[in-house]
Design an enzyme around this catalytic site. Structure first.
Site, PDB file in Angstrom:
ATOM      1  N   ARG A 236     -25.777 -29.086  32.916  1.00  0.00           N
ATOM      2  CA  ARG A 236     -27.215 -29.248  32.734  1.00  0.00           C
ATOM      3  C   ARG A 236     -27.891 -28.534  33.895  1.00  0.00           C
ATOM      4  O   ARG A 236     -27.358 -28.526  35.017  1.00  0.00           O
ATOM      5  CB  ARG A 236     -27.619 -30.737  32.724  1.00  0.00           C
ATOM      6  CG  ARG A 236     -27.313 -31.454  31.420  1.00  0.00           C
ATOM      7  CD  ARG A 236     -28.213 -30.985  30.276  1.00  0.00           C
ATOM      8  NE  ARG A 236     -27.940 -31.671  29.019  1.00  0.00           N
ATOM      9  CZ  ARG A 236     -27.164 -31.187  28.045  1.00  0.00           C
ATOM     10  NH1 ARG A 236     -26.566 -30.017  28.187  1.00  0.00           N
ATOM     11  NH2 ARG A 236     -26.992 -31.869  26.933  1.00  0.00           N
ATOM     12  N   GLU A 265     -35.620 -25.764  31.870  1.00  0.00           N
ATOM     13  CA  GLU A 265     -35.386 -25.119  30.586  1.00  0.00           C
ATOM     14  C   GLU A 265     -36.535 -25.392  29.612  1.00  0.00           C
ATOM     15  O   GLU A 265     -36.995 -26.535  29.552  1.00  0.00           O
ATOM     16  CB  GLU A 265     -34.080 -25.716  30.034  1.00  0.00           C
ATOM     17  CG  GLU A 265     -33.312 -24.826  29.144  1.00  0.00           C
ATOM     18  CD  GLU A 265     -31.916 -25.385  28.918  1.00  0.00           C
ATOM     19  OE1 GLU A 265     -31.191 -25.626  29.898  1.00  0.00           O
ATOM     20  OE2 GLU A 265     -31.574 -25.578  27.751  1.00  0.00           O
ATOM     21  N   HIS A 283     -28.587 -21.194  26.705  1.00  0.00           N
ATOM     22  CA  HIS A 283     -27.971 -22.472  26.312  1.00  0.00           C
ATOM     23  C   HIS A 283     -27.157 -22.321  25.019  1.00  0.00           C
ATOM     24  O   HIS A 283     -27.437 -22.975  24.011  1.00  0.00           O
ATOM     25  CB  HIS A 283     -29.043 -23.558  26.163  1.00  0.00           C
ATOM     26  CG  HIS A 283     -28.497 -24.940  26.369  1.00  0.00           C
ATOM     27  ND1 HIS A 283     -29.181 -25.948  27.011  1.00  0.00           N
ATOM     28  CD2 HIS A 283     -27.304 -25.499  26.007  1.00  0.00           C
ATOM     29  CE1 HIS A 283     -28.448 -27.053  27.027  1.00  0.00           C
ATOM     30  NE2 HIS A 283     -27.310 -26.800  26.427  1.00  0.00           N
TER      31      HIS A 283
HETATM   32  P1  NAP Z   1     -17.176 -36.053  30.063  1.00  0.00           P
HETATM   33  O1  NAP Z   1     -15.914 -35.993  29.261  1.00  0.00           O
HETATM   34  O2  NAP Z   1     -17.865 -37.359  30.227  1.00  0.00           O
HETATM   35  O3  NAP Z   1     -16.831 -35.410  31.482  1.00  0.00           O
HETATM   36  C1  NAP Z   1     -17.674 -35.500  32.589  1.00  0.00           C
HETATM   37  C2  NAP Z   1     -16.838 -35.378  33.860  1.00  0.00           C
HETATM   38  O4  NAP Z   1     -17.713 -35.379  34.975  1.00  0.00           O
HETATM   39  C3  NAP Z   1     -15.856 -36.505  34.095  1.00  0.00           C
HETATM   40  O5  NAP Z   1     -14.622 -35.976  34.527  1.00  0.00           O
HETATM   41  C4  NAP Z   1     -16.482 -37.315  35.226  1.00  0.00           C
HETATM   42  O6  NAP Z   1     -15.528 -37.919  36.079  1.00  0.00           O
HETATM   43  C5  NAP Z   1     -17.186 -36.228  35.971  1.00  0.00           C
HETATM   44  N1  NAP Z   1     -18.268 -36.719  36.803  1.00  0.00           N
HETATM   45  C6  NAP Z   1     -19.321 -37.502  36.449  1.00  0.00           C
HETATM   46  N2  NAP Z   1     -20.128 -37.703  37.497  1.00  0.00           N
HETATM   47  C7  NAP Z   1     -19.583 -37.011  38.526  1.00  0.00           C
HETATM   48  C8  NAP Z   1     -19.945 -36.814  39.870  1.00  0.00           C
HETATM   49  N3  NAP Z   1     -21.050 -37.385  40.374  1.00  0.00           N
HETATM   50  N4  NAP Z   1     -19.146 -36.037  40.649  1.00  0.00           N
HETATM   51  C9  NAP Z   1     -18.048 -35.460  40.144  1.00  0.00           C
HETATM   52  N5  NAP Z   1     -17.644 -35.602  38.872  1.00  0.00           N
HETATM   53  C10 NAP Z   1     -18.400 -36.377  38.088  1.00  0.00           C
HETATM   54  O7  NAP Z   1     -18.259 -35.083  29.440  1.00  0.00           O
HETATM   55  P2  NAP Z   1     -18.026 -33.702  28.638  1.00  0.00           P
HETATM   56  O8  NAP Z   1     -17.872 -33.964  27.188  1.00  0.00           O
HETATM   57  O9  NAP Z   1     -16.984 -32.932  29.364  1.00  0.00           O
HETATM   58  O10 NAP Z   1     -19.473 -33.034  28.829  1.00  0.00           O
HETATM   59  C11 NAP Z   1     -19.974 -32.757  30.138  1.00  0.00           C
HETATM   60  C12 NAP Z   1     -21.418 -32.323  30.059  1.00  0.00           C
HETATM   61  O11 NAP Z   1     -21.496 -30.979  29.600  1.00  0.00           O
HETATM   62  C13 NAP Z   1     -22.290 -33.087  29.070  1.00  0.00           C
HETATM   63  O12 NAP Z   1     -22.745 -34.313  29.602  1.00  0.00           O
HETATM   64  C14 NAP Z   1     -23.419 -32.120  28.785  1.00  0.00           C
HETATM   65  O13 NAP Z   1     -24.535 -32.365  29.618  1.00  0.00           O
HETATM   66  C15 NAP Z   1     -22.821 -30.764  29.118  1.00  0.00           C
HETATM   67  N6  NAP Z   1     -22.730 -29.913  27.913  1.00  0.00           N
HETATM   68  C16 NAP Z   1     -23.364 -28.701  27.902  1.00  0.00           C
HETATM   69  C17 NAP Z   1     -23.281 -27.899  26.768  1.00  0.00           C
HETATM   70  C18 NAP Z   1     -23.959 -26.561  26.688  1.00  0.00           C
HETATM   71  O14 NAP Z   1     -24.384 -26.202  25.597  1.00  0.00           O
HETATM   72  N7  NAP Z   1     -24.051 -25.809  27.767  1.00  0.00           N
HETATM   73  C19 NAP Z   1     -22.562 -28.348  25.657  1.00  0.00           C
HETATM   74  C20 NAP Z   1     -21.935 -29.576  25.710  1.00  0.00           C
HETATM   75  C21 NAP Z   1     -22.024 -30.356  26.843  1.00  0.00           C
HETATM   76  P3  NAP Z   1     -14.613 -39.167  35.602  1.00  0.00           P
HETATM   77  O15 NAP Z   1     -13.800 -38.673  34.422  1.00  0.00           O
HETATM   78  O16 NAP Z   1     -13.755 -39.443  36.750  1.00  0.00           O
HETATM   79  O17 NAP Z   1     -15.561 -40.248  35.212  1.00  0.00           O
END
Ligand code: NAP
Length: 316
Positions: A236, A265, A283
């Site tokens: 994000r 954005e 995006h």
């Molecule tokens: P996820 O499976 O929940 O993974 C998030 C990861 O971030 C987890 O490993 C978590 O650690 C870690 N984390 C959370 N807070 C943290 C912090 N303060 N410091 C370090 N690590 C931290 O989510 P995901 O499915 O991979 O998606 C991640 C994000 O990508 C989404 O929330 C979304 O905003 C973004 N996204 C962007 C697009 C795009 O179009 N560009 C598309 C899809 C998603 P733990 O596992 O240890 O809890």
């Protein structure tokens, strides 16, 4: 059961929504205004919102006790919804994890390669008719194969990026997350984000957005990066302090950056657009027909579970 969908969807998703539900599908592609959000909460049982629809605490405060009982978000990221305010107003929230993982990881790899190999700059050169021809020192970029990648946020998408980097490009993988990960490839957990930033050739941001991660990549993290290293953000926009990044790029303190998301954005500051050492995508993370259909189907699966009185499939 009345359903409101806040954006046009793929044909497959709209067809299912019309077949299964009494649905209103908004034609406008821009985010909902506050008045539209309040109407949706007041007049519909379920709302499918998405990125940019700012269901803030203030909106829930104005909505009082809404008719709506579920926000079935289209997307895995839900930092545009104040989940605790929703809960307090009796509104559950679901998202679409998994459906987005591979496509978003693919865009991260696109940005790693585009940034390292100056692909955007090269494309602009050819398109402008300014290419003078190949020579041994023309537009030298950075080699990607065999380098060291650091993943900030080793969740679903972070792991999919790391897997591609390890198996596809023979990279060494390090990461930070809140907990240790059991992975099917070698990867070391760094002691801190600054340590990670200092060690790697590519730093890729894959944490969720929201208050906890706002400006996680700040001036200190950027200062820790090596001068040749590239930053990639597919998470994000506000996870990265955009002004600090712009300054680091202007002063050539890092090798480059690849961005799919922006702090304000869809505004992309002119200062960033003026730079050749940053790759700017609009995006595109999940922007394929099959992925957007998969996300829509997952959102509708949650709507269907709610309508049938079953447990929600992807509560957040
Ligand atoms: P996820 O499976 O929940 O993974 C998030 C990861 O971030 C987890 O490993 C978590 O650690 C870690 N984390 C959370 N807070 C943290 C912090 N303060 N410091 C370090 N690590 C931290 O989510 P995901 O499915 O991979 O998606 C991640 C994000 O990508 C989404 O929330 C979304 O905003 C973004 N996204 C962007 C697009 C795009 O179009 N560009 C598309 C899809 C998603 P733990 O596992 O240890 O809890």
């Amino acid at each position: 059961m009345k359903l409101f969908i806040s954006r046009p969807m793929t044909a497959a998703v709209e067809a299912r929504a019309r077949a299964e539900f009494d649905v209103e599908i908004r034609e406008n592609t821009a985010p909902l205004s506050e008045a539209e959000m309040l109407r949706a909460l007041a007049e519909f049982d379920v709302v499918v919102p998405t990125l940019g629809d700012l269901f803030s605490a203030a909106v829930f405060a104005k909505a009082g006790s809404p008719r709506c009982k579920l926000l079935a978000n289209f997307g895995v990221g839900y930092n545009h919804i104040d989940v605790s305010a929703a809960r307090a107003a009796g509104v559950a929230v679901t998202n679409t994890p998994g459906a987005v993982t591979d496509a978003t990881a693919d865009i991260a790899l696109t940005l790693i390669l585009m940034s390292a190999r100056r692909a955007g700059e090269g494309e602009r050169l050819v398109r402008a008719g300014n290419w003078q021809g190949w020579h041994p020192t023309q537009m030298l970029g950075h080699h990607a194969t065999g380098k060291h990648v650091g993943i900030a946020g080793m969740g679903r998408i972070g792991q999919a990026i790391a897997r591609r980097c390890h198996f596809g490009f023979g990279m060494e993988v390090s990461y930070v997350a809140r907990s240790d990960k059991a992975l099917e490839f070698p990867a070391s957990r760094a002691a801190s984000l600054t340590d990670l930033a200092a060690a790697v050739d590519f730093l890729v941001v894959a944490v969720p957005g929201g208050a906890e991660t706002r400006h996680l990549i700040d001036a200190d993290v950027l200062a820790a990066m090596q001068p040749h290293a590239h930053l990639v953000n597919i998470a994000r926009g506000d996870v990265v302090a955009e002004a600090a990044l712009t300054e680091a790029l202007q002063q050539r303190r890092i090798g480059g950056a690849g961005l799919d998301v922006y702090e304000f954005e869809p505004q992309v500051p002119q200062a960033l657009r003026d730079l050749d050492n940053v790759t700017l995508l609009p995006h595109l993370g999940t922007a394929t027909e099959e992925v957007r259909s998969g996300m829509g189907q997952m959102a509708l699966d949650n709507v269907a579970a709610f309508a049938a009185g079953r447990d929600l499939l992807n509560p957040v």
